[in-house]
Design an enzyme around this catalytic site. Structure first.
Site, PDB file in Angstrom:
ATOM      1  N   PHE A  90      66.442  46.221  40.104  1.00 48.07           N
ATOM      2  CA  PHE A  90      66.315  44.750  40.388  1.00 48.07           C
ATOM      3  C   PHE A  90      67.617  43.936  40.151  1.00 48.07           C
ATOM      4  CE2 PHE A  90      65.670  44.788  35.756  1.00 48.07           C
ATOM      5  CZ  PHE A  90      66.454  43.724  35.378  1.00 48.07           C
TER       6      PHE A  90
ATOM      7  N   LYS B 255      64.418  51.015  50.090  1.00 57.61           N
ATOM      8  CA  LYS B 255      63.267  50.687  49.294  1.00 57.61           C
ATOM      9  C   LYS B 255      63.504  49.866  48.032  1.00 57.61           C
ATOM     10  CE  LYS B 255      60.890  50.836  45.901  1.00 57.61           C
ATOM     11  NZ  LYS B 255      60.910  49.755  44.894  1.00 57.61           N
TER      12      LYS B 255
ATOM     13  N   GLU C  47      60.869  45.834  43.831  1.00 59.92           N
ATOM     14  CA  GLU C  47      59.984  44.664  44.201  1.00 59.92           C
ATOM     15  C   GLU C  47      60.007  43.342  43.223  1.00 59.92           C
ATOM     16  OE1 GLU C  47      59.821  47.393  42.523  1.00 59.92           O
ATOM     17  OE2 GLU C  47      58.186  47.822  41.447  1.00 59.92           O
TER      18      GLU C  47
ATOM     19  N   SER D 228      66.839  52.837  36.222  1.00 67.03           N
ATOM     20  CA  SER D 228      66.738  53.608  34.679  1.00 67.03           C
ATOM     21  C   SER D 228      66.781  54.959  34.693  1.00 67.03           C
ATOM     22  CB  SER D 228      65.552  52.944  33.943  1.00 67.03           C
ATOM     23  OG  SER D 228      64.146  53.369  34.687  1.00 67.03           O
TER      24      SER D 228
ATOM     25  N   CYS E 230      74.376  47.437  34.663  1.00 70.69           N
ATOM     26  CA  CYS E 230      74.588  48.756  33.962  1.00 70.69           C
ATOM     27  C   CYS E 230      75.835  48.954  33.391  1.00 70.69           C
ATOM     28  CB  CYS E 230      74.309  49.738  35.118  1.00 70.69           C
ATOM     29  SG  CYS E 230      75.487  49.505  36.334  1.00 70.69           S
TER      30      CYS E 230
ATOM     31  N   GLU F 150      68.711  51.514  25.611  1.00 66.84           N
ATOM     32  CA  GLU F 150      69.169  50.435  26.470  1.00 66.84           C
ATOM     33  C   GLU F 150      68.577  49.244  26.432  1.00 66.84           C
ATOM     34  OE1 GLU F 150      68.981  51.097  30.804  1.00 66.84           O
ATOM     35  OE2 GLU F 150      70.957  50.387  31.141  1.00 66.84           O
TER      36      GLU F 150
HETATM   37  P1  NAD Z   1      63.726  51.002  37.504  1.00 67.17           P
HETATM   38  O1  NAD Z   1      64.187  52.160  37.050  1.00 67.17           O
HETATM   39  O2  NAD Z   1      62.614  50.188  36.798  1.00 67.17           O
HETATM   40  O3  NAD Z   1      63.411  50.877  39.004  1.00 67.17           O
HETATM   41  C1  NAD Z   1      64.483  51.277  39.935  1.00 67.17           C
HETATM   42  C2  NAD Z   1      63.612  51.610  41.280  1.00 67.17           C
HETATM   43  O4  NAD Z   1      62.759  52.634  40.894  1.00 67.17           O
HETATM   44  C3  NAD Z   1      62.978  50.431  41.849  1.00 67.17           C
HETATM   45  O5  NAD Z   1      63.036  50.226  42.982  1.00 67.17           O
HETATM   46  C4  NAD Z   1      61.562  50.594  41.456  1.00 67.17           C
HETATM   47  O6  NAD Z   1      60.558  49.991  42.185  1.00 67.17           O
HETATM   48  C5  NAD Z   1      61.406  52.047  41.494  1.00 67.17           C
HETATM   49  N1  NAD Z   1      60.634  52.730  40.413  1.00 67.17           N
HETATM   50  C6  NAD Z   1      60.012  52.048  38.964  1.00 67.17           C
HETATM   51  N2  NAD Z   1      59.397  53.079  38.711  1.00 67.17           N
HETATM   52  C7  NAD Z   1      59.203  53.822  39.261  1.00 67.17           C
HETATM   53  C8  NAD Z   1      58.526  55.177  39.083  1.00 67.17           C
HETATM   54  N3  NAD Z   1      57.684  55.414  38.004  1.00 67.17           N
HETATM   55  N4  NAD Z   1      58.265  55.986  40.083  1.00 67.17           N
HETATM   56  C9  NAD Z   1      59.338  55.841  41.225  1.00 67.17           C
HETATM   57  N5  NAD Z   1      59.774  54.813  41.374  1.00 67.17           N
HETATM   58  C10 NAD Z   1      59.911  53.754  40.480  1.00 67.17           C
HETATM   59  O7  NAD Z   1      64.878  50.218  37.358  1.00 67.17           O
HETATM   60  P2  NAD Z   1      65.257  48.669  37.018  1.00 67.17           P
HETATM   61  O8  NAD Z   1      64.494  48.001  35.895  1.00 67.17           O
HETATM   62  O9  NAD Z   1      64.973  47.973  38.387  1.00 67.17           O
HETATM   63  O10 NAD Z   1      66.876  48.424  36.793  1.00 67.17           O
HETATM   64  C11 NAD Z   1      67.247  48.196  35.773  1.00 67.17           C
HETATM   65  C12 NAD Z   1      67.955  49.850  35.421  1.00 67.17           C
HETATM   66  O11 NAD Z   1      68.833  50.293  36.334  1.00 67.17           O
HETATM   67  C13 NAD Z   1      68.826  49.756  34.002  1.00 67.17           C
HETATM   68  O12 NAD Z   1      68.450  50.929  33.682  1.00 67.17           O
HETATM   69  C14 NAD Z   1      70.229  49.912  34.553  1.00 67.17           C
HETATM   70  O13 NAD Z   1      71.069  50.444  33.534  1.00 67.17           O
HETATM   71  C15 NAD Z   1      70.100  50.798  35.914  1.00 67.17           C
HETATM   72  N6  NAD Z   1      71.211  50.509  36.701  1.00 67.17           N
HETATM   73  C16 NAD Z   1      72.017  51.498  36.760  1.00 67.17           C
HETATM   74  C17 NAD Z   1      73.278  51.433  37.671  1.00 67.17           C
HETATM   75  C18 NAD Z   1      74.252  52.406  37.683  1.00 67.17           C
HETATM   76  O14 NAD Z   1      75.118  52.416  38.533  1.00 67.17           O
HETATM   77  N7  NAD Z   1      74.067  53.557  36.797  1.00 67.17           N
HETATM   78  C19 NAD Z   1      73.278  50.219  38.456  1.00 67.17           C
HETATM   79  C20 NAD Z   1      72.338  49.183  38.148  1.00 67.17           C
HETATM   80  C21 NAD Z   1      71.203  49.452  37.458  1.00 67.17           C
END
Ligand code: NAD
Length: 497
Positions: A149, A173, A176, A226, A281, A380
């Site tokens: 997000f 994808k 959401e 994450s 991040c 985090e």
């Molecule tokens: P998230 O892991 O909750 O979601 C990321 C994606 O995975 C979304 O599209 C979500 O719909 C999907 N998702 C969520 N739960 C899932 C599951 N159980 N099974 C399959 N797919 C699932 O992350 P977020 O809250 O959207 O974003 C924040 C996180 O992203 C933080 O941890 C941040 O550090 C990380 N991030 C990392 C980078 C990097 O380059 N390392 C860059 C941006 C964000």
């Protein structure tokens, strides 16, 4: 209620699953629309569109791809403020930050405009008599991109330009929680002239992600999110034989040496900790104050943080917007409470700020005397919370950094080139800043962490992106001249003599 649709095969698609999720304006706390959540069948429709488009797209000329990529770049420029306003409306970040995100995304489109250079391949003439070897890089097939997000424009643009320029087709994808900016990008991509099916956007949650991971026609997966989800995506996609890069979470440390310019270090710490309300991040979440640096540094950070103007991202006076959801805001508040209960000193407690009642706001928080055992240090937090850990020496600071399971980014502030160079050599992170707090590499380098911040071996965008989205093919060829004579039958293993 306005519905946010899928975008498949060059057109908006209504949903068939009957499932939706609410999308909020985090500045007001009200629901503004609902987003479709795809079923497994709908995953099949999107992958089919990408798969059907692949054969013809991979045969398109590099000059055609370059021309379309230039068109796309220009349309992104022209529509940057509309993309940014959609980001602010659903994510909450302030307008200038949203515009910055779009600009950093465009960098990757510009890199992909040079695809003729990046796909040049290599050639060795006369490796044996009359024998030459060429290595070319060819596309992988249908790529699935799954994005978080916090950068609804930039992170999709880390993936799409190189993947498509290399001749792949794509199913994205997005998160959401804030999908509208991503959909606009897909529409601009189509307007640029790319054929139907080259880029498809499928909205959804875990069901859509699992469908993509299981689908036999998805050849590679690029994920950003994450750490727990990144780890699981990497395992599941690998088990299915897919190529995968999965970027995870972070806990970025900023070391401040006693010889640093404290004013510059404090400016950097505040900008990098509280920009985008800490939902980056590459945010700095821990300042490691070394030796005598601690007292003057904490005071300089306090002075700069206590007056930050928190408000709706769309108002020009705001310096920091809300968090993404009410639940996330409450979770960050809990971390503040846990840190204080465990013995940290609240120099500024963001929970005390009287902010707009209904939005998901939280003031900037500065906790001093944080220690390794505290949850606020270990996890985090992903919010406007900066922890200060005090240590006696550079060696102690490095022990802390090395022991941390994350390895996305780290920074050092110092006026000593020797210390900086040592840090550059020793820090176990993928991206490192020297007197720079958020070292996000530019588009002609690549982005990625170490340890629990990246699963897989390829970093994202830039040269590593091109490598991830292509596979090598080595061609050994012999063309006899009439004068070379016959070699006859030879059952020995071919050698180069
Ligand atoms: P998230 O892991 O909750 O979601 C990321 C994606 O995975 C979304 O599209 C979500 O719909 C999907 N998702 C969520 N739960 C899932 C599951 N159980 N099974 C399959 N797919 C699932 O992350 P977020 O809250 O959207 O974003 C924040 C996180 O992203 C933080 O941890 C941040 O550090 C990380 N991030 C990392 C980078 C990097 O380059 N390392 C860059 C941006 C964000």
């Amino acid at each position: 209620m306005q519905q946010i649709h899928h975008y498949i095969n060059g057109q908006r698609c209504p949903g068939r699953s009957g499932r939706t999720a609410p999308v909020f304006d985090p500045a007001t706390g009200t629901q503004t629309s609902e987003v479709l959540l795809a079923s497994t069948d709908e995953v099949g429709v999107a992958v089919k569109a990408a798969h059907d488009a692949f054969d013809s797209w991979r045969r398109s000329s590099l000059s055609e791809r370059t021309k379309l990529m230039f068109n796309f770049r220009n349309l992104l420029e022209l529509n940057a403020s509309e993309i940014a306003s959609r980001i602010t409306a659903e994510h909450g970040k302030i307008s200038s930050d949203a515009l910055g995100e779009v600009a950093r995304g465009i960098e990757n489109v510009e890199y992909a405009c040079g695809i003729t250079e990046h796909l040049k391949g290599s050639y060795s003439e006369q490796v044996s008599k009359g024998v030459d070897v060429t290595t070319v890089r060819q596309p992988v097939g249908v790529i699935a991109g799954i994005t978080p997000f916090n950068f609804p424009a930039m992170v999709p643009l880390w993936m799409i330009p190189n993947a498509v320029a290399c001749g792949n087709t794509f199913v994205l994808k997005p998160s959401e929680k804030d999908p509208s900016a991503t959909l606009l990008i897909a529409e601009l991509f189509q307007e640029a002239g790319f054929p139907n099916g080259v880029l498809n956007v499928l909205n959804g949650d875990r069901v859509a992600v699992e469908g993509l991971l299981e689908h036999p026609q998805v050849s590679a997966v690029s994920f950003v999110g994450s750490t727990p989800i990144a780890r699981s995506i990497h395992q599941r996609a690998s088990a299915k034989g897919k190529r995968v890069q999965a970027l995870g979470g972070a806990k970025n440390h900023m070391l401040v040496m006693p010889d640093a310019d404290f004013a510059a270090a404090a400016d950097a710490a505040v900008s990098a900790a509280f920009g985008s309300a800490g939902e980056r991040c590459m945010a700095i979440s821990v300042v490691v104050a070394i030796g005598d640096a601690a007292d003057p540094l904490v005071e300089a950070i306090r002075q700069r943080s206590c007056g930050l103007r928190v408000g709706p991202g769309s108002e020009s006076a705001s310096e920091m917007g809300p968090l993404i959801t009410r639940e996330h805001r409450d979770r960050v508040s809990d971390y503040i409470g846990e840190g204080i209960a465990a013995g940290a000193t609240a120099v500024i407690d963001g929970r005390e700020s009287q902010l707009h009642q209904h939005g998901f706001f939280l003031g900037a928080t500065l906790l001093d005397h944080v220690t390794e055992e505290m949850s606020v240090y270990q996890d985090e937090v992903f919010g406007p919370l900066l922890s200060v850990v005090r240590v006696a020496s550079y060696a102690e600071a490095m022990q802390l950094l090395t022991a941390n399971p994350y390895g996305n980014g780290a920074a050092i502030f110092t006026s000593n080139g020797g210390t900086a160079r040592r840090f550059q050599q020793d820090a176990e992170v993928g991206m490192l800043g020297i007197n720079v707090p958020i070292p996000v590499p530019v588009g002609n380098h690549s982005f990625g962490g170490w340890k629990d911040s990246l699963f897989g071996d390829a970093h994202m965008y830039g040269p590593e992106g091109v490598r991830f989205y292509t596979r090598a093919k080595a061609i050994t060829s012999r063309w006899h001249a009439a004068t070379d004579g016959d070699r006859g039958v030879d059952l020995a293993f071919p050698s180069t003599s």
